[in-house]
Design a protein around this motif. Structure first.
Motif, PDB file in Angstrom:
ATOM      1  N   ILE A  22     -24.931   2.602  18.188  1.00  0.00           N
ATOM      2  CA  ILE A  22     -25.011   3.168  16.851  1.00  0.00           C
ATOM      3  C   ILE A  22     -23.817   2.742  16.006  1.00  0.00           C
ATOM      4  O   ILE A  22     -23.952   2.509  14.801  1.00  0.00           O
ATOM      5  CB  ILE A  22     -25.178   4.705  16.889  1.00  0.00           C
ATOM      6  CG1 ILE A  22     -25.711   5.221  15.560  1.00  0.00           C
ATOM      7  CG2 ILE A  22     -23.897   5.392  17.231  1.00  0.00           C
ATOM      8  CD1 ILE A  22     -27.087   4.815  15.244  1.00  0.00           C
ATOM      9  N   GLN A  23     -22.633   2.600  16.609  1.00  0.00           N
ATOM     10  CA  GLN A  23     -21.469   2.146  15.856  1.00  0.00           C
ATOM     11  C   GLN A  23     -21.669   0.710  15.365  1.00  0.00           C
ATOM     12  O   GLN A  23     -21.358   0.394  14.224  1.00  0.00           O
ATOM     13  CB  GLN A  23     -20.212   2.242  16.720  1.00  0.00           C
ATOM     14  CG  GLN A  23     -18.945   1.879  15.980  1.00  0.00           C
ATOM     15  CD  GLN A  23     -17.708   2.054  16.837  1.00  0.00           C
ATOM     16  OE1 GLN A  23     -17.798   2.186  18.050  1.00  0.00           O
ATOM     17  NE2 GLN A  23     -16.563   2.064  16.215  1.00  0.00           N
ATOM     18  N   TYR A  25     -24.552  -0.717  14.808  1.00  0.00           N
ATOM     19  CA  TYR A  25     -25.590  -0.652  13.786  1.00  0.00           C
ATOM     20  C   TYR A  25     -24.997  -0.217  12.448  1.00  0.00           C
ATOM     21  O   TYR A  25     -25.272  -0.816  11.411  1.00  0.00           O
ATOM     22  CB  TYR A  25     -26.693   0.308  14.218  1.00  0.00           C
ATOM     23  CG  TYR A  25     -27.738   0.554  13.153  1.00  0.00           C
ATOM     24  CD1 TYR A  25     -28.712  -0.410  12.894  1.00  0.00           C
ATOM     25  CD2 TYR A  25     -27.742   1.723  12.411  1.00  0.00           C
ATOM     26  CE1 TYR A  25     -29.660  -0.208  11.912  1.00  0.00           C
ATOM     27  CE2 TYR A  25     -28.688   1.939  11.432  1.00  0.00           C
ATOM     28  CZ  TYR A  25     -29.645   0.975  11.191  1.00  0.00           C
ATOM     29  OH  TYR A  25     -30.571   1.178  10.210  1.00  0.00           O
ATOM     30  N   TYR A  26     -24.168   0.819  12.457  1.00  0.00           N
ATOM     31  CA  TYR A  26     -23.551   1.297  11.213  1.00  0.00           C
ATOM     32  C   TYR A  26     -22.691   0.221  10.575  1.00  0.00           C
ATOM     33  O   TYR A  26     -22.667   0.065   9.368  1.00  0.00           O
ATOM     34  CB  TYR A  26     -22.707   2.534  11.475  1.00  0.00           C
ATOM     35  CG  TYR A  26     -23.483   3.818  11.640  1.00  0.00           C
ATOM     36  CD1 TYR A  26     -24.866   3.857  11.513  1.00  0.00           C
ATOM     37  CD2 TYR A  26     -22.839   5.002  11.934  1.00  0.00           C
ATOM     38  CE1 TYR A  26     -25.573   5.033  11.673  1.00  0.00           C
ATOM     39  CE2 TYR A  26     -23.526   6.183  12.095  1.00  0.00           C
ATOM     40  CZ  TYR A  26     -24.895   6.188  11.960  1.00  0.00           C
ATOM     41  OH  TYR A  26     -25.595   7.351  12.108  1.00  0.00           O
ATOM     42  N   GLN A  27     -21.957  -0.534  11.379  1.00  0.00           N
ATOM     43  CA  GLN A  27     -21.114  -1.593  10.838  1.00  0.00           C
ATOM     44  C   GLN A  27     -21.947  -2.731  10.269  1.00  0.00           C
ATOM     45  O   GLN A  27     -21.606  -3.291   9.219  1.00  0.00           O
ATOM     46  CB  GLN A  27     -20.174  -2.122  11.917  1.00  0.00           C
ATOM     47  CG  GLN A  27     -19.085  -1.139  12.272  1.00  0.00           C
ATOM     48  CD  GLN A  27     -18.251  -1.602  13.451  1.00  0.00           C
ATOM     49  OE1 GLN A  27     -18.587  -2.566  14.136  1.00  0.00           O
ATOM     50  NE2 GLN A  27     -17.164  -0.890  13.703  1.00  0.00           N
ATOM     51  N   VAL A  29     -25.021  -2.549   8.998  1.00  0.00           N
ATOM     52  CA  VAL A  29     -25.802  -2.118   7.850  1.00  0.00           C
ATOM     53  C   VAL A  29     -24.892  -1.677   6.698  1.00  0.00           C
ATOM     54  O   VAL A  29     -25.349  -1.505   5.577  1.00  0.00           O
ATOM     55  CB  VAL A  29     -26.769  -0.980   8.269  1.00  0.00           C
ATOM     56  CG1 VAL A  29     -27.574  -0.456   7.117  1.00  0.00           C
ATOM     57  CG2 VAL A  29     -27.700  -1.479   9.351  1.00  0.00           C
ATOM     58  N   ASN A  30     -23.589  -1.523   6.964  1.00  0.00           N
ATOM     59  CA  ASN A  30     -22.606  -1.073   5.974  1.00  0.00           C
ATOM     60  C   ASN A  30     -22.954   0.294   5.402  1.00  0.00           C
ATOM     61  O   ASN A  30     -22.947   0.497   4.190  1.00  0.00           O
ATOM     62  CB  ASN A  30     -22.465  -2.098   4.841  1.00  0.00           C
ATOM     63  CG  ASN A  30     -21.853  -3.383   5.309  1.00  0.00           C
ATOM     64  OD1 ASN A  30     -20.980  -3.366   6.168  1.00  0.00           O
ATOM     65  ND2 ASN A  30     -22.315  -4.495   4.778  1.00  0.00           N
ATOM     66  N   LEU A  31     -23.224   1.250   6.268  1.00  0.00           N
ATOM     67  CA  LEU A  31     -23.479   2.609   5.820  1.00  0.00           C
ATOM     68  C   LEU A  31     -22.182   3.242   5.330  1.00  0.00           C
ATOM     69  O   LEU A  31     -21.093   2.875   5.740  1.00  0.00           O
ATOM     70  CB  LEU A  31     -24.071   3.437   6.954  1.00  0.00           C
ATOM     71  CG  LEU A  31     -25.477   3.053   7.390  1.00  0.00           C
ATOM     72  CD1 LEU A  31     -25.914   3.907   8.570  1.00  0.00           C
ATOM     73  CD2 LEU A  31     -26.457   3.237   6.259  1.00  0.00           C
ATOM     74  N   ASP A  33     -19.130   5.765   4.881  1.00  0.00           N
ATOM     75  CA  ASP A  33     -18.362   6.640   5.755  1.00  0.00           C
ATOM     76  C   ASP A  33     -18.388   8.073   5.237  1.00  0.00           C
ATOM     77  O   ASP A  33     -18.295   9.022   6.001  1.00  0.00           O
ATOM     78  CB  ASP A  33     -16.910   6.185   5.830  1.00  0.00           C
ATOM     79  CG  ASP A  33     -16.759   4.844   6.517  1.00  0.00           C
ATOM     80  OD1 ASP A  33     -17.579   4.541   7.400  1.00  0.00           O
ATOM     81  OD2 ASP A  33     -15.835   4.104   6.172  1.00  0.00           O
TER      82      ASP A  33
END
Length: 53
Positions: A22-23, A25-27, A29-31, A33
């Motif tokens: 998940i980390q 994936y977040y990086q 996709v640039n979700l 913070d």
């Protein structure tokens, strides 16, 4: 005994693997913070104050 050992190892390793997945994936996709919301909306004064604090 072997089956329970494999089950224990599998459960023990799934947590770190899921966190890593998940980390990554977040990086990729640039979700965001942090997101800020308000029931009354935000105006320019709110944005100005937040950018300097």
């Amino acid at each position: 005994m072997a089956v329970s050992a494999f089950a224990f190892i599998g459960l023990k390793m799934s947590g770190p693997d899921m966190r890593n997945t998940i980390q990554t994936y977040y990086q990729n996709v640039n979700l965001a913070d942090l997101t800020i919301g308000s029931n009354y909306g935000l105006d320019k004064k709110d944005v100005y104050e937040r950018s300097f604090n």
